[in-house]
Design a protein around this motif. Structure first.
Motif, short mmCIF file in Angstrom:
data_model
loop_
_atom_site.label_atom_id
_atom_site.label_comp_id
_atom_site.label_asym_id
_atom_site.label_seq_id
_atom_site.Cartn_x
_atom_site.Cartn_y
_atom_site.Cartn_z
N UNK A 238 12.22 -2.40 12.21
CA UNK A 238 11.08 -1.62 11.71
C UNK A 238 10.74 -2.12 10.32
N UNK A 239 10.98 -3.40 10.10
CA UNK A 239 10.75 -3.98 8.77
C UNK A 239 9.42 -4.73 8.71
N UNK A 240 8.53 -4.36 9.61
CA UNK A 240 7.12 -4.76 9.59
C UNK A 240 6.92 -6.26 9.37
N UNK A 241 6.24 -6.67 8.31
CA UNK A 241 5.89 -8.09 8.20
C UNK A 241 7.10 -8.96 7.92
N UNK A 242 8.27 -8.36 7.71
CA UNK A 242 9.47 -9.17 7.50
C UNK A 242 10.31 -9.31 8.77
N UNK A 243 9.80 -8.84 9.90
CA UNK A 243 10.50 -9.05 11.18
C UNK A 243 10.66 -10.57 11.43
N UNK A 244 9.61 -11.38 11.22
CA UNK A 244 9.78 -12.82 11.46
C UNK A 244 10.86 -13.46 10.58
N UNK A 245 11.10 -12.88 9.41
CA UNK A 245 12.13 -13.47 8.52
C UNK A 245 13.53 -13.26 9.09
N UNK A 246 13.66 -12.36 10.06
CA UNK A 246 14.96 -12.21 10.73
C UNK A 246 14.97 -12.99 12.05
N UNK A 254 1.88 -12.15 10.53
CA UNK A 254 1.96 -12.87 9.26
C UNK A 254 2.01 -11.84 8.13
N UNK A 255 2.59 -12.26 6.99
CA UNK A 255 2.65 -11.35 5.84
C UNK A 255 1.41 -11.55 4.98
N UNK A 338 -2.76 1.42 -16.07
CA UNK A 338 -1.36 1.75 -16.38
C UNK A 338 -0.41 1.09 -15.38
N UNK A 339 -0.87 0.95 -14.14
CA UNK A 339 0.00 0.41 -13.09
C UNK A 339 -0.79 -0.60 -12.24
N UNK A 340 -0.15 -1.71 -11.93
CA UNK A 340 -0.74 -2.68 -10.99
C UNK A 340 0.41 -3.16 -10.10
N UNK A 341 0.23 -3.14 -8.79
CA UNK A 341 1.32 -3.54 -7.92
C UNK A 341 0.81 -4.20 -6.65
N UNK A 342 1.69 -4.95 -6.00
CA UNK A 342 1.38 -5.59 -4.71
C UNK A 342 2.11 -4.85 -3.61
N UNK A 343 1.64 -5.02 -2.39
CA UNK A 343 2.37 -4.48 -1.23
C UNK A 343 2.19 -5.42 -0.06
N UNK A 344 3.22 -5.54 0.76
CA UNK A 344 3.14 -6.42 1.93
C UNK A 344 2.62 -5.65 3.13
N UNK A 345 1.72 -6.26 3.88
CA UNK A 345 1.32 -5.67 5.15
C UNK A 345 1.47 -6.74 6.23
N UNK A 346 1.54 -6.30 7.47
CA UNK A 346 1.70 -7.25 8.58
C UNK A 346 0.35 -7.43 9.26
N UNK A 347 -0.09 -8.67 9.30
CA UNK A 347 -1.38 -9.00 9.91
C UNK A 347 -1.13 -9.58 11.29
N UNK A 348 -1.88 -9.11 12.30
CA UNK A 348 -1.82 -9.76 13.61
C UNK A 348 -3.24 -10.23 13.96
N UNK A 349 -3.30 -11.25 14.79
CA UNK A 349 -4.59 -11.91 15.02
C UNK A 349 -5.61 -10.97 15.67
N UNK A 350 -5.18 -10.18 16.64
CA UNK A 350 -6.14 -9.31 17.32
C UNK A 350 -6.10 -7.88 16.82
N UNK A 351 -5.34 -7.65 15.74
CA UNK A 351 -5.31 -6.30 15.14
C UNK A 351 -4.37 -5.33 15.84
N UNK A 352 -3.74 -5.77 16.93
CA UNK A 352 -2.84 -4.86 17.67
C UNK A 352 -1.41 -5.03 17.16
N UNK A 353 -0.59 -4.00 17.23
CA UNK A 353 0.80 -4.14 16.79
C UNK A 353 1.65 -4.84 17.86
#
Ligand SMILES: Cc1cc2nc3c(=O)[nH]c(=O)nc-3n(C[C@H](O)[C@H](O)[C@H](O)COP(=O)(O)OP(=O)(O)OC[C@H]3O[C@@H](n4cnc5c(N)ncnc54)[C@H](O)[C@@H]3O)c2cc1C
Length: 431
Positions: A238-246, A254-255, A338-353
């Motif tokens: 359930x580690x979203x865009x980091x599943x491929x890294x395992x 893709x991340x 005051x705050x600026x940050x990044x976040x990772x999301x998981x992109x798929x080609x057709x938008x489906x999980x």
């Protein structure tokens, strides 16, 4: 600067920083054996763990989270959510798909809101509605198609003129909008922290515990972390865009990093620039566009910018977000963040999980495509049901679809750069 197997961010999550400090649960410090190990304590992982417990109260469940809860993407997002799905690009096919998705989403959303009220999770969840807005003629044309879907699917909405939007948000940047009254705004770090702290007893959460590798172990799995291994019959990715890294689903997702910033508190003299509405959120008409939100009486949030696989230099991200903010509120162009940050999301080609079983005792759900508060809850909850043989295993893929194949590297990076350059040009001032 991504690590090999989990996200590492140069700055803290602003939403988390705006809350009182929370003490993280201890990390894994010894070898353990459980029935189910869940990797990732975002909306998907926590929903899976909670539902596994509901269905099998005797099971021992471990949740392994690389960061502290409140520092992952489930806290780094913009806090917009809804049970009703309204596609960004509208076609008769996407309208029908959205109807099916809303039907399953409503159940999961009710489950989430019941947990929030049962445990008194103070995440400032309010049904304020949200505006989808267009700054350009092309953006307006695309939103008018979305309007047709809203009408067909009976999604409560109101059309907004430039003046209506200006009166709500204080900026005259947008020429056309839809107010969608079924949308909620919430404090995402407060929600994910509350969900983690409300986990039932037999679910043990280990924070600051990054999973480095998975190995098969007879009938089960060994999950490796720096200070101990977890032996489990079932493992959930359930580690979203980091599943491929395992090592899994490398050709399915893709991340993508995206960025958010929150202004300093505005003074009473500056506050009228934020419009008359005490709480509002605005979503763009183009997928590369900018999301905006008023936070409390005197701050603004700006979410924008995308980068494939690697984070943008922080100074550059700050400069680009400031420019987008100043374009909308020239009268506040002197105001800093005051705050600026990044976040990772998981992109798929057709938008489906991608959702389902990968191997014996190995399950995954990932590919949020930038909207995962309700969707992650839905997918995590149903993944637990799939694992324990409850319900119809084909329902989720039938309704949500399945992530299609995407090109391997280096073609993927090349394609990303070309397509995003073309899309940026198309999006113009929606960005
Ligand atoms: C800036 C931004 C704005 C967004 N706005 C919205 C919004 O308004 N509404 C909305 O619904 N969605 C939004 N999203 C998307 C939303 O945040 C995600 O869809 C959601 O977080 C997905 O939940 P998840 O549990 O599937 O994954 P995540 O939240 O990514 O959770 C996965 C967890 O796994 C952990 N992890 C990763 N690798 C490992 C490892 N090897 N070992 C252990 N743990 C690991 C991570 O630290 C993370 O906490 C936004 C995202 C961003 C970045």
């Amino acid at each position: 600067m991504p690590s090999k197997t989990h996200p590492i961010y140069p700055t803290a999550c602003g939403w988390n920083a705006m809350l009182p400090p929370r003490e993280a649960r201890p990390g894994l410090a010894q070898d353990i054996t459980v029935d189910h190990a869940v990797i990732g304590a975002g909306y998907t992982g926590l929903a899976t763990a909670r539902r596994l417990h509901e269905l099998d109260p005797q099971a021992q469940i471990a949740v392994l989270e690389a960061s502290a809860v409140g520092e992952g993407s489930s806290a780094r997002n913009s806090g917009f959510t809804a049970a009703e799905v309204l596609p960004r690009t509208a076609t008769p096919k996407s309208a029908a798909a959205a109807r099916g998705q809303s039907a399953v989403m409503r159940d999961a959303f009710r489950w989430l809101t019941d947990i929030v009220s049962e445990h008194g999770i103070a995440c400032d969840m309010q049904k304020t509605g949200a505006i989808r807005a267009a700054a350009t003629a092309a953006g307006e044309a695309s939103l008018r198609k979305v309007l047709e879907v809203a009408r067909t699917n009976d999604i409560p909405h109101k059309i907004l003129s430039r003046g209506d939007i200006q009166s709500r948000i204080g900026s005259d940047y947008y020429r056309f909008g839809l107010h969608l009254s079924d949308m909620y705004l919430l404090q995402p770090a407060a929600l994910i922290r509350g969900l983690a702290d409300a986990l039932p007893e037999p679910v043990t959460l280990y924070e600051n515990t990054a999973v480095r590798r998975l190995d098969r172990d007879g009938g089960g799995w060994i999950v490796h972390t720096a200070d101990g291994v977890v032996r489990a019959r079932n493992v959930v990715l359930a580690n979203n865009s980091f599943i491929p890294r395992l090592g899994y689903l490398k050709l399915r997702m893709a991340t993508i990093y995206t960025y958010a910033a929150v202004t300093r508190e505005l003074t009473s003299a500056e506050r009228p620039h934020l419009g008359h509405s005490p709480a509002w959120g605005l979503l763009p008409s183009h997928r590369l566009g900018t999301t905006l939100r008023r936070i409390g009486p005197n701050r603004l949030m700006v979410r924008s910018l995308y980068a494939h696989d690697r984070q943008i230099a922080q100074d550059d991200a700050v400069a680009q977000l400031l420019a987008r903010f100043a374009r909308r509120w020239p009268g506040l162009s002197h105001v800093d963040f005051d705050y600026v940050w990044a976040g990772a999301t998981a992109f798929t080609l057709n938008g489906a999980p991608w959702w389902g079983q990968l191997d014996r005792g190995l399950y995954a759900s990932g590919g949020c495509n930038g909207s995962g508060i309700a969707k992650g809850t839905l997918l995590g909850r149903h993944l637990a049901e799939l694992m324990l043989g409850v319900g119809d295993p084909n329902r989720i893929p039938a309704v949500m679809g399945t992530a299609s194949l995407m090109a391997p590297e280096p073609f993927r990076s090349i394609a990303f750069h070309v397509v995003s350059a073309l899309e940026r040009r198309k999006a113009g001032l929606e960005i």
